[in-house]
Design an enzyme around this catalytic site. Structure first.
Site, PDB file in Angstrom:
ATOM      1  CB  SER A 301     -25.856 -30.504  14.561  1.00 53.07           C
ATOM      2  OG  SER A 301     -26.139 -31.693  14.090  1.00 53.07           O
ATOM      3  CD  GLU A 395     -18.281 -32.474  13.219  1.00 50.64           C
ATOM      4  OE1 GLU A 395     -19.378 -32.701  13.337  1.00 50.64           O
ATOM      5  OE2 GLU A 395     -17.716 -31.451  13.484  1.00 50.64           O
ATOM      6  CG  HIS A 425     -21.590 -32.979  16.117  1.00 51.89           C
ATOM      7  ND1 HIS A 425     -21.142 -32.459  14.954  1.00 51.89           N
ATOM      8  CD2 HIS A 425     -22.822 -33.180  16.518  1.00 51.89           C
ATOM      9  CE1 HIS A 425     -22.685 -32.209  14.551  1.00 51.89           C
ATOM     10  NE2 HIS A 425     -23.357 -32.715  15.249  1.00 51.89           N
TER      11      HIS A 425
END
Length: 463
Positions: A301, A395, A425
Site C-alpha cells: 500500500s 480494490e 487489499h
C-alpha cells in the site's frame, strides 16, 4: 457582544453512540432515542429527519408486516447513523486540538485536502451526498457502514470472505471517532492479533542509521540477501512491529533477512519525513557492507509507493541501485485520479475515498501531490530495477498498480504484474489465502532472477 456578557454557562457535551438494537416487535426507536448525536453541524437533526422518512416508507410498503418493516428500518439506519456519529466525533476532536504540534498537523492536513478535495465533496460527502428518498428505495445492503463499506458486499470464496471480514472489522466506531489516534491503535491491534510472528522466526529491534527498524529472520541458512520493507497505512498509521509476520515470509522467500522500517508518520511528520527515513535506512545497509544488488525493496500500500519513490530517489542521487522492488497494491497516486478509486468506492473493506483523502492530505499537506517522491506514478521510471507489482481485482488501488506497470514497461523497466481475483487489499499479508502462497512462491522465483539478472519480465495470469 462579549464585553456585554457578564456571566457564562458552561456545560459538557453529551452524546451516546447508536445502540445496537432499536426494534422489538411493534416498537422501535428513532432520532435521539436511538442515536443522540454529538452536537455538530446539525447532525442529530439531519439523522432524525432521515429516520422519519425511512420509517414512513418501510411501513407504507409493509403495512401487514410491521415487525419486518421495523427490522428493515433498523437495518437501513443503524449503519448510517453510526457512520455519521463517528465522523462527527472525529471532526469535533479535530477542530478542538489544543497542542501546538497537533494543531500544526491538523492545519497541514487541511492544506493538503484543499489540493485534492477543494470543495470538501469527499470529506463531507458522507453527510450531504446521501439522498434518503433515493436510498430507501434501494436494497438495504447498499447502506454504507462506519468504514464506508456497503453492508451487502461479499466475496465468493470462504477464505477470501474471511480476509474480507478481518478488514471489515479492523476499525470499530470508537476507533474512527478518535481520528488518527484511534486508527493507529486499531490497525496495530488488527495486525499483531491476527498475524503474530511465528515461533520459527526471530525479530530484534535495530536502527538503520537513526531510523528504527526490526531485523527479521525466518530460520535456516542465510544467503546474504536482504529485504528492506516499508509497511502500509496511508503514511498515517501502521508500524514495523505490525508487519513482522509478513516480514518473516519475505525473509524466507529470498533466503535471507528482512528489515522492516518504522518510518515517521503523518500528520506529525509530513513529507519528506517518510522518504528521508527510507533513504537513511538504505544508506545504512550500504554502509554496513550489504551490496546494493543483494537488497530488495518491498512495501504494501503506502509502503509500496514509498519503496518505488525510494528507488526513484536512489537513481536521482546516483546511488547503487537495489536488485528489485516488490510492490503490493501501491498507493502511488495521492491525487486519487485512478478509475478504481471511484469504481470500487464502497466495495473495498480496507479503504474508501474519504479515508485515502484524509491519509494522503495528512502526508503531503502543503506540498505538491504530483511530486514523484510523493506520487511515484508521476515520476520518470527509467532505469529502475525490476518491479514485481500485485493487487486484487476490485480494490481501490488496482488502477494505481496497473498504471504503474504500464508506465514502467514503457520506460523499459523489467515488470512482473500479477492481478488476483476475488481477494482483498494487500492480500499477501493474509498468510491463509491460497493466492498469498502462490504469490510468495512467485516472489521467491522472481527474486532469484533479480539477483541473477538473466530473465525477462512476464505477466502472470490472474487467479
Amino acid at each position: 457582544m462579549l464585553e456585554k456578557t457578564k456571566t457564562a454557562f458552561i456545560t459538557g457535551m453529551y452524546y451516546r453512540d447508536p445502540i445496537d438494537n432499536w426494534t422489538t416487535g411493534r416498537i422501535t426507536l428513532l432520532g435521539d432515542a436511538a442515536h443522540p448525536m454529538v452536537p455538530f453541524l446539525a447532525a442529530g437533526a439531519g439523522q432524525s429527519i432521515e429516520d422519519a422518512w425511512t420509517l414512513a416508507r418501510v411501513l407504507a410498503r409493509n403495512p401487514d408486516k410491521i415487525p419486518n418493516a421495523l427490522l428493515e428500518y433498523q437495518e437501513r439506519r443503524l449503519p448510517r447513523t453510526t457512520r455519521i456519529q463517528a465522523g462527527a466525533r472525529a471532526a469535533v476532536k479535530l477542530m478542538h486540538e489544543s497542542e501546538d504540534q497537533r494543531i500544526k498537523g491538523r492545519n497541514g492536513r487541511w492544506k493538503g485536502m484543499e489540493r485534492i478535495d477543494p470543495m470538501a465533496e469527499t470529506s463531507w460527502g458522507l453527510a450531504w451526498n446521501y439522498n434518503v428518498v433515493k436510498a430507501v428505495e434501494g436494497p438495504p445492503g447498499e447502506v454504507l457502514n462506519v468504514i464506508g463499506l456497503r453492508e451487502g458486499k461479499r466475496l465468493r470464496r470462504p477464505e477470501a470472505q474471511q480476509a474480507f471480514n478481518l478488514w471489515k472489522n479492523a476499525f470499530k466506531p470508537e476507533d474512527v471517532a478518535r481520528g488518527h489516534d484511534g486508527l493507529r491503535e486499531a490497525y496495530d491491534r488488527f495486525l499483531t492479533t491476527n498475524f503474530p510472528l511465528p515461533d520459527s522466526a526471530e525479530a530484534t529491534p535495530q536502527e538503520l542509521g537513526d531510523v528504527r527498524a526490526w531485523r527479521v529472520s525466518a530460520g535456516g541458512s542465510l544467503n546474504g540477501n536482504v529485504v528492506l520493507h516499508f509497511h502500509g497505512g496511508g503514511y498515517m498509521i501502521g508500524s514495523a512491529k505490525g508487519s513482522l509476520e509478513y516480514a518473516s515470509r519475505l525473509a524466507r522467500a529470498v533466503g535471507g533477512i528482512c528489515y522492516t522500517v518504522d518510518y515517521r508518520l503523518a500528520p506529525e511528520h509530513p513529507y519528506p519525513a517518510a522518504i528521508d527515513d527510507a533513504l537513511v535506512a538504505y544508506r545504512a545497509l550500504l554502509n554496513q557492507g550489504v551490496p546494493a544488488n543483494s537488497i530488495l525493496l518491498s512495501g504494501e500500500s503506502s509502503g509500496a509507493g514509498l519503496a518505488i519513490a525510494l528507488a526513484v530517489a536512489i537513481r536521482t542521487a546516483h546511488m547503487p541501485r537495489p536488485a528489485g522492488i516488490l510492490a503490493a497494491a501501491p498507493f502511488a497516486d495521492l491525487t486519487l485520479s485512478g478509475d478504481s478509486i471511484k469504481a470500487f468506492n464502497g466495495d473495498d473493506p480496507a479503504a474508501n475515498r474519504d479515508l485515502l483523502t484524509y491519509m494522503g492530505a495528512s502526508y503531503f499537506q502543503g506540498h505538491e501531490p504530483t511530486d514523484p517522491l510523493v506520487s511515484p506514478l508521476f515520476g520518470d521510471l527509467t532505469d529502475l530495477p525490476p518491479i514485481f507489482l500485485t493487487a486484487s481485482q476490485g480494490e481501490m488501488l488496482l488502477n494505481d498498480t496497473t498504471r504503474l506497470a504500464e508506465k514502467a514497461e514503457r520506460a523499459g523497466v523489467d515488470v512482473t504484474l500479477k492481478i488476483v481475483d476475488d481477494s482483498v487489499h494487500v492480500y499477501p499479508i493474509f498468510p491463509f489465502l491460497p493466492e498469498t502462497q502462490s504469490t510468495m512462491d512467485d516472489v521467491a522465483d522472481w527474486s532469484k532472477r533479480c539477483f541473477r539478472r538473466n530473465e525477462p519480465g512476464r505477466i502472470i495470469a490472474a487467479e
